[in-house]
Design a protein around this motif. Structure first.
Motif, PDB file in Angstrom:
ATOM      1  N   UNK A  14       0.742  -1.263  -0.060  1.00  0.00           N
ATOM      2  CA  UNK A  14      -0.045  -0.079   0.048  1.00  0.00           C
ATOM      3  C   UNK A  14       0.875   1.283  -0.060  1.00  0.00           C
ATOM      4  N   UNK A  15       1.997   1.185   0.872  1.00  0.00           N
ATOM      5  CA  UNK A  15       2.815   2.337   0.820  1.00  0.00           C
ATOM      6  C   UNK A  15       3.491   2.567  -0.535  1.00  0.00           C
ATOM      7  N   UNK A  16       3.940   1.509  -1.008  1.00  0.00           N
ATOM      8  CA  UNK A  16       4.674   1.468  -2.384  1.00  0.00           C
ATOM      9  C   UNK A  16       3.752   2.307  -3.276  1.00  0.00           C
ATOM     10  N   UNK A  17       2.290   1.743  -3.322  1.00  0.00           N
ATOM     11  CA  UNK A  17       1.254   2.160  -4.429  1.00  0.00           C
ATOM     12  C   UNK A  17       1.418   3.906  -4.336  1.00  0.00           C
ATOM     13  N   UNK A  27       8.030  -1.677  -6.643  1.00  0.00           N
ATOM     14  CA  UNK A  27       9.015  -2.616  -5.969  1.00  0.00           C
ATOM     15  C   UNK A  27       9.876  -3.828  -6.375  1.00  0.00           C
ATOM     16  N   UNK A  28      10.878  -4.040  -6.290  1.00  0.00           N
ATOM     17  CA  UNK A  28      11.419  -5.600  -6.801  1.00  0.00           C
ATOM     18  C   UNK A  28      10.861  -6.730  -6.205  1.00  0.00           C
ATOM     19  N   UNK A  29      10.469  -7.657  -7.021  1.00  0.00           N
ATOM     20  CA  UNK A  29       9.811  -8.913  -6.436  1.00  0.00           C
ATOM     21  C   UNK A  29      10.699  -9.462  -5.312  1.00  0.00           C
ATOM     22  N   UNK A  30      11.925  -9.359  -5.513  1.00  0.00           N
ATOM     23  CA  UNK A  30      12.722 -10.121  -4.405  1.00  0.00           C
ATOM     24  C   UNK A  30      12.274  -9.774  -2.941  1.00  0.00           C
ATOM     25  N   UNK A  31      11.790  -8.578  -2.661  1.00  0.00           N
ATOM     26  CA  UNK A  31      11.427  -7.986  -1.466  1.00  0.00           C
ATOM     27  C   UNK A  31      10.032  -8.773  -0.923  1.00  0.00           C
TER      28      UNK A  31
END
Length: 362
Positions: free
Chosen positions: A131-134, A140-144
């Motif tokens: 939500x914060x990324x949006x 974000x990188x998928x690896x996170x």
């Protein structure tokens, strides 16, 4: 000659908020054969309901407002729009009268189970981070998310208090591939004793008690400790608040949960939708800070409202809501479905649904 028509019950509904006109219309359509009065209470402003409001009523629907004994002489039944009665325990009506009291236990299962599920998924799917990324317009990188995310399949949930709410939580847990263990205060040794005798929202819950893999019971510490040692990934607290359940869960109990955890990558998660005082809140904070517990979802706290400077707000991996998990537009109509059923039973002299047992606390 036929029998004289039965006099209509005089139903008094008291609530501390103005009811929407749409809801009032629905209530009136539901109770066409009673003399209905709806009264807005100001008790939270320190202004009691005038005694004369109560005196003519034969049926009272209420949340916090109760008459003095001398003003309750006509009452045949009191129906509360809450499931628990801990906020009314000291009132003379409960302590000194024999007026039948029924609760709205059973209507909270669907919304609270959804609240529980939402909180589990918010935690396990890193929703807050997404939500914060949006909001930041950040891809974000998928690896996170590869190592942090997990699902609920194969997890074990222990439901401490297997009433209507616990049974609906069990239903959605089973649908997600989880194993359920049930805990009740009294023994349920037979398949017949596993049945739910209370009000059930149609199509929900676990009416015949077939979902749990195992049933446990008791009110002593040894019984509780045995249940907490099953290797639970989730502990759901769905108990009434009584002297016996106050601070039932503390540092020793959280240590047991952690000690017997079978998934080292995801520590036990505690969900409380009962009452804040069932949990020793300081012990919960320490268990979260130490990593004994993987997280907690709390719709109830001690006290309520939770003060702004309370350390619980900043405990790691905690999700807090202001005692709203059971709310929704279906709340009042479902509560009054119970009353309607009981008015029919009262007229026929049948046992009431969701009848409160004095001395038991629920």
């Amino acid at each position: 000659m036929g029998e004289a028509p039965r006099e209509a019950e005089r139903v008094l509904l008291i609530f501390y908020q103005e009811l929407p006109q749409e809801l009032i219309g629905e209530i009136q359509r539901k109770f066409t054969d009673v003399d209905l009065t709806i009264y807005k209470s100001r008790s939270f402003e320190g202004i009691p309901v005038p005694p004369e409001v109560y005196r003519n009523a034969t049926i009272l629907v209420t949340f916090v407002d109760l008459p003095e004994l001398e003003d309750a002489k006509q009452l045949k039944l009191i129906h509360t729009v809450s499931a628990g009665l801990d906020h009314l325990m000291s009132h003379p009506i409960l302590k000194e009268s024999n007026i039948p009291i029924t609760t709205s236990s059973g209507i909270h299962g669907p919304p609270i189970a959804e609240w529980v599920l939402v909180n589990w998924l918010v935690a396990s799917r890193n929703y807050a981070k997404l939500y914060e990324a949006q909001k930041a317009h950040r891809w974000d990188e998928k690896t996170q998310y590869m190592r942090g995310n997990h699902d609920q399949v194969g997890k074990t949930v222990g439901i401490l208090g297997y009433g209507s709410i616990g049974r609906q939580i069990a239903r959605v847990s089973q649908a997600m591939g989880m194993t359920v263990h049930a805990y009740t205060a009294s023994p349920r040794p037979t398949p017949e004793s596993h049945h739910d005798p209370h009000y059930i929202v149609p199509g929900t819950g676990d009416p015949d008690g077939s979902i749990p893999k195992s049933w446990h019971h008791g009110t002593d510490k040894a019984s509780i400790d045995s249940f907490l040692s099953l290797g639970l990934d989730h502990l759901v607290v769905s108990l009434p608040l009584t002297p016996q359940t106050t601070h039932l869960l503390g540092s020793e109990e959280f240590a047991l949960l952690a000690e017997h955890s079978k998934h080292p990558s995801s520590k036990p998660y505690v969900t409380n939708i009962s009452r804040g005082k069932v949990i020793n809140q300081r012990a919960l904070i320490k268990a979260l800070e130490s990593g004994q517990l993987g997280g907690a979802a709390l719709d109830v706290t001690d006290p309520e409202p939770l003060p702004k400077d309370d350390p619980l707000w900043n405990a790691p991996n905690v999700q807090i809501s202001p005692h709203v998990s059971g709310l929704g537009k279906e709340y009042f109509p479902r509560s009054l479905d119970i009353l309607k059923e009981n008015l029919g039973r009262l007229a026929k002299g049948l046992p009431l649904v969701n009848s409160y047992t004095r001395g038991r606390g629920y």
